[in-house]
Design a protein around this motif. Structure first.
Motif, mmCIF file in Angstrom:
data_model
loop_
_atom_site.group_PDB
_atom_site.id
_atom_site.type_symbol
_atom_site.label_atom_id
_atom_site.label_comp_id
_atom_site.label_asym_id
_atom_site.label_seq_id
_atom_site.Cartn_x
_atom_site.Cartn_y
_atom_site.Cartn_z
ATOM 1 N N CYS A 121 0.841 -1.194 0.000
ATOM 2 C CA CYS A 121 0.000 0.000 0.000
ATOM 3 C C CYS A 121 0.877 1.245 0.000
ATOM 4 O O CYS A 121 1.911 1.284 0.681
ATOM 5 N N VAL A 122 0.469 2.260 -0.779
ATOM 6 C CA VAL A 122 1.216 3.514 -0.848
ATOM 7 C C VAL A 122 0.274 4.702 -0.672
ATOM 8 O O VAL A 122 -0.909 4.633 -0.988
ATOM 9 N N GLY A 123 0.850 5.784 -0.170
ATOM 10 C CA GLY A 123 0.206 7.093 -0.225
ATOM 11 C C GLY A 123 0.946 7.880 -1.280
ATOM 12 O O GLY A 123 2.059 8.358 -1.034
ATOM 13 N N ASP A 124 0.368 7.998 -2.454
ATOM 14 C CA ASP A 124 1.090 8.550 -3.600
ATOM 15 C C ASP A 124 0.589 9.942 -3.950
ATOM 16 O O ASP A 124 -0.570 10.122 -4.328
ATOM 17 N N ALA A 125 1.468 10.932 -3.819
ATOM 18 C CA ALA A 125 1.143 12.299 -4.206
ATOM 19 C C ALA A 125 1.526 12.499 -5.659
ATOM 20 O O ALA A 125 2.671 12.239 -6.045
ATOM 21 N N SER A 126 0.584 12.973 -6.473
ATOM 22 C CA SER A 126 0.811 13.005 -7.908
ATOM 23 C C SER A 126 0.144 14.197 -8.555
ATOM 24 O O SER A 126 -1.037 14.471 -8.325
ATOM 25 N N ASP A 127 0.899 14.907 -9.384
ATOM 26 C CA ASP A 127 0.324 15.960 -10.206
ATOM 27 C C ASP A 127 -0.555 15.352 -11.294
ATOM 28 O O ASP A 127 -1.581 15.902 -11.670
ATOM 29 N N SER A 128 -0.132 14.189 -11.799
ATOM 30 C CA SER A 128 -0.890 13.459 -12.825
ATOM 31 C C SER A 128 -1.551 12.252 -12.176
ATOM 32 O O SER A 128 -1.255 11.097 -12.501
ATOM 33 N N ALA A 129 -2.436 12.516 -11.255
ATOM 34 C CA ALA A 129 -3.001 11.458 -10.423
ATOM 35 C C ALA A 129 -3.769 10.411 -11.218
ATOM 36 O O ALA A 129 -3.795 9.243 -10.832
ATOM 37 N N ALA A 130 -4.375 10.813 -12.329
ATOM 38 C CA ALA A 130 -5.106 9.837 -13.142
ATOM 39 C C ALA A 130 -4.157 8.768 -13.678
ATOM 40 O O ALA A 130 -4.504 7.583 -13.741
ATOM 41 N N MET A 131 -2.944 9.176 -14.054
ATOM 42 C CA MET A 131 -1.960 8.216 -14.552
ATOM 43 C C MET A 131 -1.449 7.327 -13.414
ATOM 44 O O MET A 131 -1.244 6.129 -13.587
ATOM 45 N N SER A 132 -1.253 7.910 -12.245
ATOM 46 C CA SER A 132 -0.800 7.126 -11.092
ATOM 47 C C SER A 132 -1.856 6.107 -10.678
ATOM 48 O O SER A 132 -1.538 4.984 -10.305
ATOM 49 N N MET A 133 -3.116 6.511 -10.751
ATOM 50 C CA MET A 133 -4.188 5.582 -10.400
ATOM 51 C C MET A 133 -4.209 4.401 -11.371
ATOM 52 O O MET A 133 -4.365 3.243 -10.957
ATOM 53 N N LEU A 134 -4.036 4.679 -12.653
ATOM 54 C CA LEU A 134 -3.952 3.595 -13.636
ATOM 55 C C LEU A 134 -2.810 2.653 -13.312
ATOM 56 O O LEU A 134 -2.945 1.433 -13.417
ATOM 57 N N ALA A 135 -1.671 3.214 -12.910
ATOM 58 C CA ALA A 135 -0.495 2.403 -12.605
ATOM 59 C C ALA A 135 -0.755 1.477 -11.423
ATOM 60 O O ALA A 135 -0.439 0.279 -11.470
ATOM 61 N N LEU A 136 -1.322 2.008 -10.349
ATOM 62 C CA LEU A 136 -1.600 1.179 -9.176
ATOM 63 C C LEU A 136 -2.583 0.057 -9.517
ATOM 64 O O LEU A 136 -2.387 -1.099 -9.117
#
Length: 449
Positions: A121-136
């Motif tokens: 589990c991660v707490g991921d701060a992202s400017d491009s959060a939609a891309m980070s969500m896809l990655a997870l």
């Protein structure tokens, strides 16, 4: 259908160990934990996966990451002596040299690194959060993706806030039970007070967890306390008005309402006694990132004091652009050893911080972080048969002080194996590796102006 996993040791928590232990899972949940004999007799028809000379541990939790920056591992080494230059180069590279798909690939590669090292589990701060969500979701990693927000110009505060609301609405449509949404006003030096107030109110009204960087550097401290330094100079060059609060960063965040959200604050290096009392009173949470702090030369957070005051503390790797590895076992060892300048921090204490502590920081206590019946089946298996680990007297000690992510042999999230036998299960790592090299070629230092 019941599946059983057994190992020489099962660490339910730092204080609860079962020799020759086992856990039984059904779907996404743990249904039973106990001795191997007890569990196999209780579920005689279940399939059994055995891991001798290994330990089953709760999934490790990385409370502060920036997975989208994984491609910048080693890219900013020369700028680390100048935090402002480091931030500027990173921002230009991400905004001007990387495509949305580049960012998705970078985040996916970071998620692969995480599950390979036992992080569930991660707490991921992202400017491009939609891309980070896809990655997870693609890798199968649990997490909260915190949509970042920037905006030091007060006249644009409402505009930037409306942009954040739109992004969050879109993210919520894509979220599921494993990958959730949060908000992250980046820092006090990149987000004006009026925008911070709007985001804090939004966080509370919409029940969205909030993460931000706080009390991280001397430059931040100088700006907020005295209105001077490199951040103040940068704002002045852009003709952005800054009204100096004249207090510490933590007291500033309390004054404008951010601490009312019980935020997850990354770093908290430059805190005094009053700040620590304030963090305790407001039940604020801390993502301790010792390796990143040290690599920048920002200083050392009072980790032992945080523990003594019983604050909610988890461990964070920060981005590999400022750490170089996403490895919470390595982070745990470094956190414990560097804290001993102040007070002894034990293997058991830091093991708890890396697991159940991280879960509490992300608002997931009870769901993950411990191996208990009814909890999510998030766990990792660590081989303890290496030359660097044997002999073993207390398995928690080699897990923390001798092991690293390279000793992890399996990672399971919500009952699904996401890493096993040297391979991340859900993605083509060779294709991702090739794409990472392609992206890196576009970020060569000579291309930065």
């Amino acid at each position: 259908m019941i599946t059983i996993y057994t190992a020489s040791w099962l660490l339910q928590s730092a204080s609860s160990q079962i020799e020759n232990g086992a856990l039984a899972i059904e779907g996404a949940n743990i249904v039973a934990v106990g001795s191997r004999q007890f569990i196999t007799e209780k579920f005689p028809t279940a399939s059994v996966h055995e891991f001798p000379e290994s330990a089953i541990i709760p999934g490790l939790i990385n409370t502060h990451t920036h997975l989208e920056l994984t491609v910048m591992r080693g890219y900013l080494e020369n700028e680390e002596v100048d935090f402002f230059a480091w931030l500027r180069k990173l921002t230009i590279a991400r905004k001007e040299l990387m495509t949305p798909d580049d960012i998705r690939v970078s985040a996916t590669w970071g998620a692969c690194e995480a599950v390979r090292s036992g992080i569930t589990c991660v707490g991921d701060a992202s400017d491009s959060a939609a891309m980070s969500m896809l990655a997870l979701k693609e890798v199968g990693l649990r997490g909260i993706v915190f949509q970042e927000s920037f905006g030091p110009e007060p006249s644009l505060a409402y505009h930037h806030f409306e942009e954040l609301k739109t992004k969050v609405a879109n993210l919520r449509e894509a979220a599921n039970e494993v990958v959730r949404v949060g908000v992250s006003p980046h820092a006090a030096y990149t987000v004006c007070s009026s925008q911070l107030e709007l985001i804090a109110e939004f966080s509370q009204a919409e029940n969205l967890p909030l993460m931000m960087h706080a009390a991280e550097s001397a430059a931040e401290d100088s700006l907020i306390r005295d209105g001077c330094g490199i951040f103040a100079d940068g704002l002045a060059k852009r003709n952005i008005h800054w009204s100096t609060p004249g207090v510490s960063p933590i007291q500033y965040l309390r004054k404008i309402g951010v601490l009312e959200t019980r935020p997850l604050l990354a770093h908290c290096i430059r805190v005094d006694e009053k700040d620590i009392d304030t963090l305790a009173e407001t039940k604020s949470r801390i993502a301790h990132c010792p390796k990143s702090n040290a690599k920048f030369g920002h200083g050392r957070a009072p980790f032992a004091r945080f523990l003594a005051e019983r604050l909610d503390v988890g461990l964070g790797s920060d981005s590999v652009a400022s750490n170089n590895t996403c490895d919470i076992l390595e982070e745990s060892r470094y956190a414990a050893l560097t804290a001993r300048t102040d007070a002894r921090v034990s293997a058991e204490q830091v093991f708890s911080v890396a697991t159940v502590g991280g879960a509490s920081c992300l608002g997931l206590g009870g769901a993950t972080g411990q191996l208990e019946a009814g909890a999510q089946a998030d766990f990792a298996v660590i081989s303890l048969n290496g030359v660097h680990q044997v002999p073993i007297y207390d398995p928690v000690v080699p897990v923390i002080f001798s092991s690293s992510g390279r000793d992890v042999v399996m990672t399971v999230v919500a009952g699904k194996e996401v890493f096993r036998d040297g391979h991340v299960v859900n993605v083509d790592e060779e294709r991702l590796r090739a794409r990472m090299r392609e992206i890196a070629a576009t970020l060569e230092p000579m291309q930065f102006k």
